[in-house]
Design an enzyme around this catalytic site. Structure first.
Site: not given
Ligand code: GLA
Length: 364
Positions: A158, A112-114, A108-109, A22
């Site tokens: 991501d 970062s599939s999105s 959804g794991a 974050h």
């Molecule tokens: C998700 C968000 C990222 C980042 C992380 C936490 O993956 O898409 O941009 O904020 O949470 O580090």
């Protein structure tokens, strides 16, 4: 695909956040890696204004007409269509096309599939309709699609990881400087990703709530972003306890990222791992973005010989952990973690032993 039209390809991997939880939307620093699983895209221009999208391992098919304007529909195709919309707003000459996506990345794991879907679309589209966009600008266009079209307020982590990842390297992203450096990662170390079996959904309100709390801490401290505050300065500040805890996660994470860079330079996997475990503790104690399942997975993983440390990865509130492991011990640790977790929690975890892979740029 339309007969006679050339076919283009792209690959965009998922990513795993290694440290710097974050921190991205707090102008901070992050270490991440691309993994070998991701989304492949194949497509051809059509010569008209229609876009057709089909997928395997995602959610089916969709169609849209550029001439009628692209609008979000709350379905999976918002990601690719959002990228097309933002590319067009940035001046890219994107016309109609047919595209097909194939995913071997769990959705959804927290991997970062999105972002992989966005980046695969962006790379494919700019290959079909060439335009002059730098890789970092492409990452920003993908983030904009997610922020403004899909409606999720994510940072840049991501998309940057999926684009700039490189085999045997981690990606160091400085969100204030908007700079990306690929840092060598010891090849004897592997990543074990274990999904808790409890889905994570960033569209839940928690992510935005944490974001607001971080912004509130920065505002109360009179700085532009929490990047401008050290953990010592924060400790001395007079803030409401909850806001202070949230901010302590961010300041601690930024500091751990810099320490981890030193550890990488010294080839010290053990120190890196300890920083990851400290990051998880901070998620539990300060940021409250862990879950009992993620805590159980971390606790089991770090007890295994050959595991140097573990933490939740990505937004949190469910999803997956990442453990830093000796490559040769990865399979054994995976089996032990899944078995002990089932006995302890009744949940079925899925383990993905991974090597650090190439991002969309390097994968070409
Ligand atoms: C998700 C968000 C990222 C980042 C992380 C936490 O993956 O898409 O941009 O904020 O949470 O580090």
């Amino acid at each position: 695909m339309i007969r006679g039209m050339p076919t283009f390809h792209a690959f965009a991997p998922g990513r795993v956040e290694l440290l710097g939880n974050h921190t991205d939307y707090n102008s901070g620093v992050v270490l991440s890696a691309a993994i070998q699983m991701g989304i492949r895209a194949e497509g051809s221009p059509r010569g008209d204004s229609t876009i057709t999208l089909s997928s395997e391992g995602i959610e089916g098919t969709a169609a849209a007409d550029l001439a009628a304007g692209l609008k979000p529909r709350g379905t999976w195709d918002d990601y690719p269509l959002g990228v097309v919309e933002m590319l067009r707003r940035a001046g890219a000459p994107v016309g109609g096309f047919d595209a097909r996506f194939t995913a071997d990345l769990p959705l959804g794991a927290g991997l970062s599939s999105s972002a992989a879907l966005e980046v695969a679309t962006a790379v494919l589209t700019t290959r079909m309709f060439p335009c002059d966009v730098s890789p970092l600008d492409l990452a920003k266009i993908c983030r904009r699609a997610e922020n403004e079209f899909v409606g999720v307020s994510c940072g840049l982590l991501d998309q940057v990881s999926s684009i700039f990842g490189r085999r045997d390297h981690v990606v160091f992203l400085d969100c204030r400087a908007e700079s990306v450096v690929q840092v060598p990662f010891p090849s004897a170390l592997g990543l074990l990703i274990v999904h808790s079996g409890v889905k994570h959904a960033l569209t839940g309100g928690e992510y935005n709530e944490r974001r607001d709390q971080c912004f509130e801490a920065a505002r109360r401290m009179g700085v532009l972003a929490l990047r401008d505050v050290t953990s010592d300065q924060l400790a001395a500040a007079d803030l409401p306890p909850l806001v202070k805890h949230r901010a302590a996660h961010i300041t601690g994470e930024n500091e751990r990222v810099f320490e981890a860079l030193d550890a990488l330079r010294a080839g010290d996997g053990d120190r890196f791992g300890k920083l990851m475990t400290a990051s998880h503790r901070s998620s539990m104690e300060n940021f409250a973005n862990s879950t009992p399942e993620l805590d159980a997975l971390v606790e089991i993983a770090i007890r295994q010989p050959g595991c140097h440390g573990a933490r939740l990865t990505g937004g949190g509130f469910g999803g997956a952990i990442v453990a830093l492991v000796d490559v040769e011990a990865s399979g054994r640790i995976a089996e032990a973690v899944v078995a002990e977790y089932l006995t302890g929690t009744g949940h079925r975890a899925t383990a993905y032993p991974c090597l650090v892979g190439d991002g969309a740029l390097a994968a070409a």
